[in-house]
Design an enzyme around this catalytic site. Sequence first.
Site, PDB file in Angstrom:
ATOM      1  N   GLU A   1      -5.253  -8.591   0.571  1.00  0.00           N
ATOM      2  CA  GLU A   1      -5.929  -8.296   1.843  1.00  0.00           C
ATOM      3  C   GLU A   1      -7.408  -8.079   1.587  1.00  0.00           C
ATOM      4  O   GLU A   1      -7.790  -7.461   0.591  1.00  0.00           O
ATOM      5  CB  GLU A   1      -5.392  -7.020   2.518  1.00  0.00           C
ATOM      6  CG  GLU A   1      -4.051  -7.149   3.162  1.00  0.00           C
ATOM      7  CD  GLU A   1      -3.583  -5.868   3.861  1.00  0.00           C
ATOM      8  OE1 GLU A   1      -4.428  -5.095   4.356  1.00  0.00           O
ATOM      9  OE2 GLU A   1      -2.361  -5.646   3.891  1.00  0.00           O
TER      10      GLU A   1
ATOM     11  N   GLU B   1       0.798  -1.226   0.000  1.00  0.00           N
ATOM     12  CA  GLU B   1       0.000   0.000   0.000  1.00  0.00           C
ATOM     13  C   GLU B   1       0.834   1.281   0.000  1.00  0.00           C
ATOM     14  O   GLU B   1       0.859   2.034   0.974  1.00  0.00           O
ATOM     15  CB  GLU B   1      -0.966   0.011   1.188  1.00  0.00           C
ATOM     16  CG  GLU B   1      -1.955  -1.135   1.149  1.00  0.00           C
ATOM     17  CD  GLU B   1      -3.102  -0.983   2.137  1.00  0.00           C
ATOM     18  OE1 GLU B   1      -3.080  -0.043   2.947  1.00  0.00           O
ATOM     19  OE2 GLU B   1      -4.025  -1.806   2.092  1.00  0.00           O
TER      20      GLU B   1
HETATM   21  C1  GBH Z   1      -4.657  -2.123   5.376  1.00  0.00           C
HETATM   22  O1  GBH Z   1      -4.924  -0.815   4.972  1.00  0.00           O
HETATM   23  C2  GBH Z   1      -3.243  -2.283   5.887  1.00  0.00           C
HETATM   24  O2  GBH Z   1      -2.426  -2.869   4.893  1.00  0.00           O
HETATM   25  C3  GBH Z   1      -3.163  -3.113   7.139  1.00  0.00           C
HETATM   26  O3  GBH Z   1      -1.889  -2.984   7.696  1.00  0.00           O
HETATM   27  C4  GBH Z   1      -4.261  -2.693   8.088  1.00  0.00           C
HETATM   28  O4  GBH Z   1      -4.169  -3.297   9.344  1.00  0.00           O
HETATM   29  C5  GBH Z   1      -5.572  -3.055   7.453  1.00  0.00           C
HETATM   30  O5  GBH Z   1      -5.694  -2.467   6.194  1.00  0.00           O
HETATM   31  C6  GBH Z   1      -6.789  -2.620   8.246  1.00  0.00           C
HETATM   32  O6  GBH Z   1      -6.834  -1.254   8.384  1.00  0.00           O
HETATM   33  O7  GBH Z   1      -8.342   6.734   9.118  1.00  0.00           O
HETATM   34  O8  GBH Z   1     -10.025   7.782   7.753  1.00  0.00           O
HETATM   35  O9  GBH Z   1      -7.670   8.277   7.380  1.00  0.00           O
HETATM   36  C7  GBH Z   1      -6.233  -0.601   4.450  1.00  0.00           C
HETATM   37  C8  GBH Z   1      -6.371   0.702   3.701  1.00  0.00           C
HETATM   38  C9  GBH Z   1      -6.188   3.039   3.844  1.00  0.00           C
HETATM   39  C10 GBH Z   1      -7.558   1.887   5.385  1.00  0.00           C
HETATM   40  C11 GBH Z   1      -6.172   4.253   4.751  1.00  0.00           C
HETATM   41  C12 GBH Z   1      -7.551   3.068   6.313  1.00  0.00           C
HETATM   42  C13 GBH Z   1      -7.290   5.440   6.479  1.00  0.00           C
HETATM   43  C14 GBH Z   1      -8.636   5.997   6.659  1.00  0.00           C
HETATM   44  N1  GBH Z   1      -6.355   1.821   4.592  1.00  0.00           N
HETATM   45  N2  GBH Z   1      -7.367   4.286   5.565  1.00  0.00           N
HETATM   46  S1  GBH Z   1      -8.658   7.308   7.795  1.00  0.00           S
END
Ligand code: GBH
Length: 532
Positions: free
Chosen positions: A434, A245
């Site tokens: 994922e 990511e």
């Molecule tokens: C993944 O990200 C990660 O690869 C993993 O490490 C993580 O544990 C898992 O998902 C679950 O979160 O807080 O409103 O700014 C997933 C994609 C992109 C989801 C950024 C959260 C932030 C939203 N992520 N997003 S915010």
Amino acid sequence: MFPNEAARKSSGNKATRQRCGLKGILADAVPPLRPESENLLSHPVSRRTFGRLLTAGAAATTLPALAASAQPDQNAVPAAGSGKFPEGFLWGSATASYQVEGAVKEDGRGQSIWDTFSHTPGKTHNGDTGDVADDDYHRYREDIAIMKELGLKTCRFSIAWPRIFPEGTGKPNPKGLDHYQRFVDELHNAGIEPFCTLYHWDLPQALEDKGGWQNRATSEAFAAYCGYTAGKLSDRISHFMTTNEIETFTDLGYKNGTHAPGLQLDPKAFAQVCHNAVLGHGLAVQAIRAQAKAGTQVGLAENISSTVPAIATDEHIRAGRTAIQEENARYMNVIQTGKYTDAYLKKLGPNAPQFTDADLKAISSPLDFVGINVYTPTYVMAAPGSDLGYQVVPFPTSYPHMFSDWLHIGPEALYWGPKLAHEVWGIKTIYITENGASSDDKLTPDAQGNMQVLDTDRTMYLRNYLTQLHRGVSEGVPVKGYFLWSLLDNYEWADGYEKRFGITYVDFQTQKRIPKLSSRFYKATIAANAVS
Ligand code: GBH
């Protein structure tokens, strides 16, 4: 029909790449469409009935196949409606080093930006850190036994860069490598195929001190670390992913400041960070190919914006195709096409990153597979008269989500994301690296007094997403495996231990592991090689 199939083979060939552009795609015929059942979202649905409706909608819908050119061996593609996945479909789980390992000061591990960030007051929920996490560094045998019990065929895990190079570059730390060799050997003993991510966000602090991803030297250091590590481990690991990511670690780490290293850069500096990150990926692909065993498969895992046409009619599907390129312009699109889109560069204007043709060539180094992380949909619609012809549709406040506010439920993302990625970029081998969900899990006693977690919401989420994945696979979308996030409750970054994503409950006081209802669902799915 899929003009870019050839582009993978000749990523240096400009003429072929042109076919990846909008024109080539828009000229293609649109596949036949599914009936009106797509339009569930136009009805106000309560969160309670949401899952039931979606399951019914997806199961009732049989789709015409994709164009013949995209079809693999028909015998390998089970009929839609059977719920069956192809023989040999790889069922797995995913985890990441800093989220599960703990043991942050052991065996010569150097400090990472997440050690620094999580120990900075006010940065994470409750001040939580990954110092102990799931203690998987010590308990990995127990955790691999859980995988075996589930019937997993494969497991995605990540290597902590500062365990291999404590200072990021220079002298490697043999004890770090030893740990991962033991871990992978244990996986093989359990009959589980390892998929290794080389960067799931634990950048050595020593490199951040020199500018981190703002500094092109980090891209080069990353390639050197990846080449070295794959060289040492490709005798026992055949699939490597460079980065996890890029979008998330750049956006949250260097723009919003909500993840390590917690910076809020100006647009120009940020655009350069994004460029250095994709460059790091590309240079790493080349270094792995140079140093790993012949035949080693190289890819990455990216949470692309999985564009979902809000209504599945021609015009909105076309909007989805354009949008998947533009919405992923900084990451997957430049990696696949070797070009920043005109719209991206125009939007940045004077803030555009500095780059060379050689950079673009490295960034678009051909890959053996592409990993897509899918959590939420990006709804799009045609927007006649607008510059790019599409608009992203924001989520109404009443849109259902899981325990994490951002985790909007949209099972169709697991259909349209891989399907459009395959069509637009010609990707031939896709893994869902994922997919999973957070729930407000509660321990309750069963009739015999044993503690259990009845996470029907996570189970609903998984069943519906897998039903949509099945829909794509049965049409010939080349998804070869699925890695559920996550095997265990773990350290959810800035959300600390509050948001649980595991199908196995972890009591963080005692480190006891308890399988949840969703784990029984997943085990049954794997055993049947079918979703129902
Ligand atoms: C993944 O990200 C990660 O690869 C993993 O490490 C993580 O544990 C898992 O998902 C679950 O979160 O807080 O409103 O700014 C997933 C994609 C992109 C989801 C950024 C959260 C932030 C939203 N992520 N997003 S915010």
